[in-house]
Design a protein around this motif. Structure first.
Motif, PDB file in Angstrom:
ATOM      1  N   PHE A 147     -11.240 -12.354   9.019  1.00 22.55           N
ATOM      2  CA  PHE A 147     -10.686 -10.920   8.620  1.00 22.55           C
ATOM      3  C   PHE A 147     -11.362 -10.007   9.658  1.00 22.55           C
ATOM      4  O   PHE A 147     -10.475  -9.125  10.062  1.00 22.55           O
ATOM      5  N   SER A 176      -6.833 -12.139   4.241  1.00 18.73           N
ATOM      6  CA  SER A 176      -7.403 -10.832   3.262  1.00 18.73           C
ATOM      7  C   SER A 176      -7.410 -11.347   1.765  1.00 18.73           C
ATOM      8  O   SER A 176      -7.737 -10.366   0.998  1.00 18.73           O
ATOM      9  N   GLU A 218      -5.535  -4.527   3.351  1.00 17.75           N
ATOM     10  CA  GLU A 218      -7.133  -4.637   2.959  1.00 17.75           C
ATOM     11  C   GLU A 218      -7.807  -3.925   4.177  1.00 17.75           C
ATOM     12  O   GLU A 218      -9.162  -3.966   3.808  1.00 17.75           O
TER      13      GLU A 218
END
Length: 329
Positions: free
Chosen positions: A77, A140, A234
């Motif tokens: 991420f 995510s 996100e």
């Protein structure tokens, strides 16, 4: 050897700083241009004419809470926006931004690395940027992010084919993959520009670059039917800003590449010096991208894929075949 390393490091630092600034300032320019087209003011409160708006946005992004979703793969991420930035800036290495000049008796070449496969390097490293939305969507733990990542992969991979095929005819005429050689090929004047010798290749490459840059009307990564931000759903704060800073930096880089390949690069334009000429050309192509965004509506994913595989790709192949026949004859 030591002087060469120091000079190269300085060039890298200058490119990163300048294009980071242009990437941030590009958001202000686009908001002003869209405001003009839509008959509204755009940014106008922060600083004179709103010039400091992009600085205020940067402060907001730096100070905003950095949120990581629960059950997300945190390492990937955090890596995704870094890949987006790296692909945008590393791709600039073989771009000659200006002609060589002298400073303090030393000749400076405004290019980080003049490799003989410069255009191939630019396209290949830029294509690595596809891993940014892909990893962002996969890591995510969100179905909307995943859908955005899937659309990103389909769109970018499809138009990579078109951009590569469209650029082959100019390469056949020049006989080199070096962007410096392409600039030198057009040294005879305006009528030696590859824009006039390969107009179809120019249009195809321009359209494909808009799709690869996620520019409207091809910004299908953030779908109209979803009140989310595609693979960026996100992300927040600085990580979110890194994706869009990379997008705008890549936009300016594509402006330089299009100017170098099709519009004479940094060759002097009548009474205009070469350095100023290429800046004007890049400014025009950046403005053109914003003009297209303000003019054309979004298209559906099926329309985008249909245009890519049924219209643009056959035209690119036909142009390649015609150019091959003309060169052989």
């Amino acid at each position: 050897m030591g002087e060469f390393v120091i000079e190269t490091c300085i060039k890298i630092l200058v490119v990163v700083l300048v294009f980071s600034f242009l990437g941030g300032f590009g958001t202000y320019i686009e908001r002003k241009v869209l405001g003009y087209f839509q008959r509204r003011l755009g940014p106008c409160y922060v600083g004179p004419f709103g010039l400091l708006q992009f600085l205020a946005d940067a402060i907001k992004l730096f100070t905003k809470e950095d949120v990581c979703p629960q059950n997300a793969n945190k390492a990937i991420f955090m890596l995704a926006p870094v890949i987006a930035m790296m692909s945008a800036f590393v791709a600039m290495a073989p771009i000659p931004f200006f002609g060589e000049f002298e400073i303090f008796g030393r000749t400076i070449q405004p290019i980080i690395s003049d490799i003989n496969v410069g255009l191939l390097f630019f396209l290949a490293v830029g294509a690595v940027g596809i891993y940014a939305p892909l990893l962002a969507g996969l890591s995510s733990n969100s179905k909307f992010s995943l859908l955005g990542a899937v659309r990103a992969c389909i769109q970018l991979l499809s138009f990579e084919v078109v951009s590569t095929l469209s650029i082959l005819p100019p390469l056949m005429l020049v006989g080199s993959l070096s962007l410096v050689a392409m600039n030198d090929y057009q040294a005879g004047g305006v009528f030696d520009w590859l824009l006039f010798k390969q107009p179809l290749a120019f249009v195809l490459f321009l359209v494909a670059s808009y799709a690869e840059l996620n520019r409207t009307p091809f910004d299908l990564l953030e779908h109209e039917a979803e009140i989310v931000a595609g693979f960026c759903t996100e992300y927040s704060g600085l990580k979110w800003g890194m994706f869009f800073l990379a997008e705008y930096a890549h936009l300016f880089a594509f402006g330089f590449v299009i100017a170098l390949i099709f519009c004479g690069g940094y060759q002097p334009l009548w009474f205009i010096p070469g350095g100023i000429a290429i800046i004007l050309k890049v400014c025009f192509f950046v403005f053109l991208a914003m003009w297209v965004r303000a003019t054309f509506p979004h298209i559906r994913p099926d329309q985008l894929m249909g245009m890519c595989w049924r219209v643009l790709m056959p035209l690119a192949i036909v142009n390649l075949l015609i150019t091959s026949v003309v060169i052989l004859l």
